[in-house]
Design a protein around this motif. Structure first.
Motif, PDB file in Angstrom:
ATOM      1  N   VAL A 107       0.822  -1.329  -0.020  1.00 28.96           N
ATOM      2  CA  VAL A 107       0.079  -0.115   0.097  1.00 28.96           C
ATOM      3  C   VAL A 107       1.145   1.134   0.054  1.00 28.96           C
ATOM      4  CG1 VAL A 107      -1.731   1.296   1.182  1.00 28.96           C
ATOM      5  CG2 VAL A 107      -1.979  -1.097   1.137  1.00 28.96           C
ATOM      6  N   TYR A 108       0.539   2.275  -0.849  1.00 31.41           N
ATOM      7  CA  TYR A 108       1.583   3.262  -1.172  1.00 31.41           C
ATOM      8  C   TYR A 108       1.736   4.183   0.045  1.00 31.41           C
ATOM      9  CZ  TYR A 108       3.342   7.275  -3.569  1.00 31.41           C
ATOM     10  OH  TYR A 108       4.143   8.631  -3.797  1.00 31.41           O
ATOM     11  N   ASN A 109       2.841   4.410   0.623  1.00 37.26           N
ATOM     12  CA  ASN A 109       3.184   5.119   1.836  1.00 37.26           C
ATOM     13  C   ASN A 109       2.854   4.317   2.924  1.00 37.26           C
ATOM     14  OD1 ASN A 109       4.635   7.234   0.521  1.00 37.26           O
ATOM     15  ND2 ASN A 109       2.998   8.558   0.195  1.00 37.26           N
ATOM     16  N   PHE A 128       8.934   4.698  -2.121  1.00 37.08           N
ATOM     17  CA  PHE A 128       7.633   4.116  -2.488  1.00 37.08           C
ATOM     18  C   PHE A 128       7.513   4.674  -4.032  1.00 37.08           C
ATOM     19  CE2 PHE A 128       6.745   3.673   1.895  1.00 37.08           C
ATOM     20  CZ  PHE A 128       6.295   2.475   2.044  1.00 37.08           C
ATOM     21  N   ILE A 129       7.035   3.843  -4.685  1.00 30.96           N
ATOM     22  CA  ILE A 129       6.651   4.329  -6.371  1.00 30.96           C
ATOM     23  C   ILE A 129       5.249   3.845  -6.556  1.00 30.96           C
ATOM     24  CG2 ILE A 129       7.040   3.598  -8.505  1.00 30.96           C
ATOM     25  CD1 ILE A 129      10.124   3.034  -7.719  1.00 30.96           C
ATOM     26  N   ASP A 130       4.469   4.593  -7.093  1.00 27.31           N
ATOM     27  CA  ASP A 130       3.213   4.447  -7.365  1.00 27.31           C
ATOM     28  C   ASP A 130       3.093   3.523  -8.613  1.00 27.31           C
ATOM     29  OD1 ASP A 130       0.240   4.213  -7.604  1.00 27.31           O
ATOM     30  OD2 ASP A 130       0.114   6.296  -7.646  1.00 27.31           O
ATOM     31  N   THR A 131       2.910   2.256  -8.461  1.00 27.25           N
ATOM     32  CA  THR A 131       2.765   1.436  -9.727  1.00 27.25           C
ATOM     33  C   THR A 131       1.519   0.776 -10.024  1.00 27.25           C
ATOM     34  OG1 THR A 131       2.926  -0.528  -8.230  1.00 27.25           O
ATOM     35  CG2 THR A 131       4.929   0.279  -9.064  1.00 27.25           C
ATOM     36  N   SER A 132       0.405   1.791  -9.562  1.00 26.40           N
ATOM     37  CA  SER A 132      -1.016   1.794  -9.866  1.00 26.40           C
ATOM     38  C   SER A 132      -1.140   2.066 -11.488  1.00 26.40           C
ATOM     39  CB  SER A 132      -1.901   2.398  -9.184  1.00 26.40           C
ATOM     40  OG  SER A 132      -1.787   3.877  -9.394  1.00 26.40           O
ATOM     41  N   PRO A 133      -2.000   1.455 -12.357  1.00 26.54           N
ATOM     42  CA  PRO A 133      -2.100   1.636 -13.786  1.00 26.54           C
ATOM     43  C   PRO A 133      -2.548   3.106 -13.933  1.00 26.54           C
ATOM     44  CG  PRO A 133      -3.192  -0.512 -13.198  1.00 26.54           C
ATOM     45  CD  PRO A 133      -2.936   0.224 -11.917  1.00 26.54           C
ATOM     46  N   TYR A 137       7.789  -0.885  -3.173  1.00 27.03           N
ATOM     47  CA  TYR A 137       8.333  -0.442  -1.961  1.00 27.03           C
ATOM     48  C   TYR A 137       9.783  -0.949  -1.902  1.00 27.03           C
ATOM     49  CZ  TYR A 137       8.735  -0.199   3.046  1.00 27.03           C
ATOM     50  OH  TYR A 137       8.944  -0.033   4.367  1.00 27.03           O
ATOM     51  N   THR A 138      10.831  -0.164  -1.709  1.00 27.64           N
ATOM     52  CA  THR A 138      12.112  -0.465  -1.700  1.00 27.64           C
ATOM     53  C   THR A 138      12.772  -0.103  -0.538  1.00 27.64           C
ATOM     54  OG1 THR A 138      12.391  -0.485  -4.118  1.00 27.64           O
ATOM     55  CG2 THR A 138      14.407  -0.710  -2.950  1.00 27.64           C
ATOM     56  N   LEU A 139      13.655  -0.818   0.294  1.00 27.58           N
ATOM     57  CA  LEU A 139      14.399  -0.160   1.418  1.00 27.58           C
ATOM     58  C   LEU A 139      15.874  -0.058   0.871  1.00 27.58           C
ATOM     59  CD1 LEU A 139      13.078  -2.521   4.485  1.00 27.58           C
ATOM     60  CD2 LEU A 139      12.444  -0.045   3.874  1.00 27.58           C
TER      61      LEU A 139
END
Length: 213
Positions: free
Chosen positions: A39-41, A157-162, A194-196
């Protein structure tokens, strides 16, 4: 590492699930929707913890399912900054050391955050710490599968939603400058939502075998 997040969602229960307890049916639908999703953020959703409130259920014209607004708490993987974690090295590349926790693989330790001085062996595809001693330098390899202790220093965080189609350029040059079909889609698929970002550039961090021996 794990936190409880309060969420609100409207859950649709199909008619063939009406014979079940409402809480059980809702819990199953929430886990289907959220478990192992980012989930974004917020972070990586793990599992439902509990349901705190159920509002009235409604059945809309043309749809035999019930729709219920649900307040619930979800277990989420979201380490805080500066938290110390232990994972296993998944692999190495010029970008840095890639680490896995078993259930989460999108962790990278960039070269500038490794123990210094360090260098990358192109042939072996492995990073090594050139550890200085009185007897000279020793190469300590960061091999795949080794356990590594690191500090979380950042998150991305990257928004990967279409998204909808972008506006196309007009004119004869549009075909020449347009990317190949599907190129943008494939690029988005490769992006982790989501990347750490980790660091081992301080005493006590790095491979566990370095400090145990």
């Amino acid at each position: 590492m794990f936190v409880l997040v309060e969420m609100v969602d409207t859950v649709r229960i199909p008619p063939w699930s009406f014979h079940r307890q409402l809480n059980d049916a809702i819990a199953e639908e929430l886990n289907k929707k959220l478990a192992n999703k980012v989930v974004y953020n917020v972070g990586l959703c793990i599992c439902l913890y509990d349901i705190t409130k159920l509002e009235d259920s409604y059945i809309f014209p043309g749809d035999g399912a019930s729709h219920t607004k649900v307040h619930f708490r979800y277990v989420v993987f979201h380490p805080f900054l500066d938290e110390i974690l232990v994972g296993k090295i998944k692999g190495c590349s010029a970008e840095g050391v890639h680490v896995s926790l078993g259930f989460f693989d999108d962790i990278i330790i960039p070269p500038e955050s490794l123990q210094q001085p360090t260098k990358f062996d192109e042939a072996e595809q492995v990073w090594m710490w050139e550890y200085e001693t009185d007897e000279g330098a020793h190469d300590l390899y960061m091999d795949q599968g080794e356990e590594i202790r690191f500090r979380v220093v950042d998150e991305v965080f990257i928004d990967t939603s279409p998204s909808g189609p972008s506006a196309k350029k007009e004119g004869p040059s549009a075909a020449a400058t347009a990317p190949p079909a599907g190129a943008e889609d494939s690029a988005q698929q490769k992006e982790a939502p989501y990347t750490l970002i980790g660091s081992v550039s301080e005493p006590g961090l790095g491979l566990l075998s370095w400090w145990n021996s």
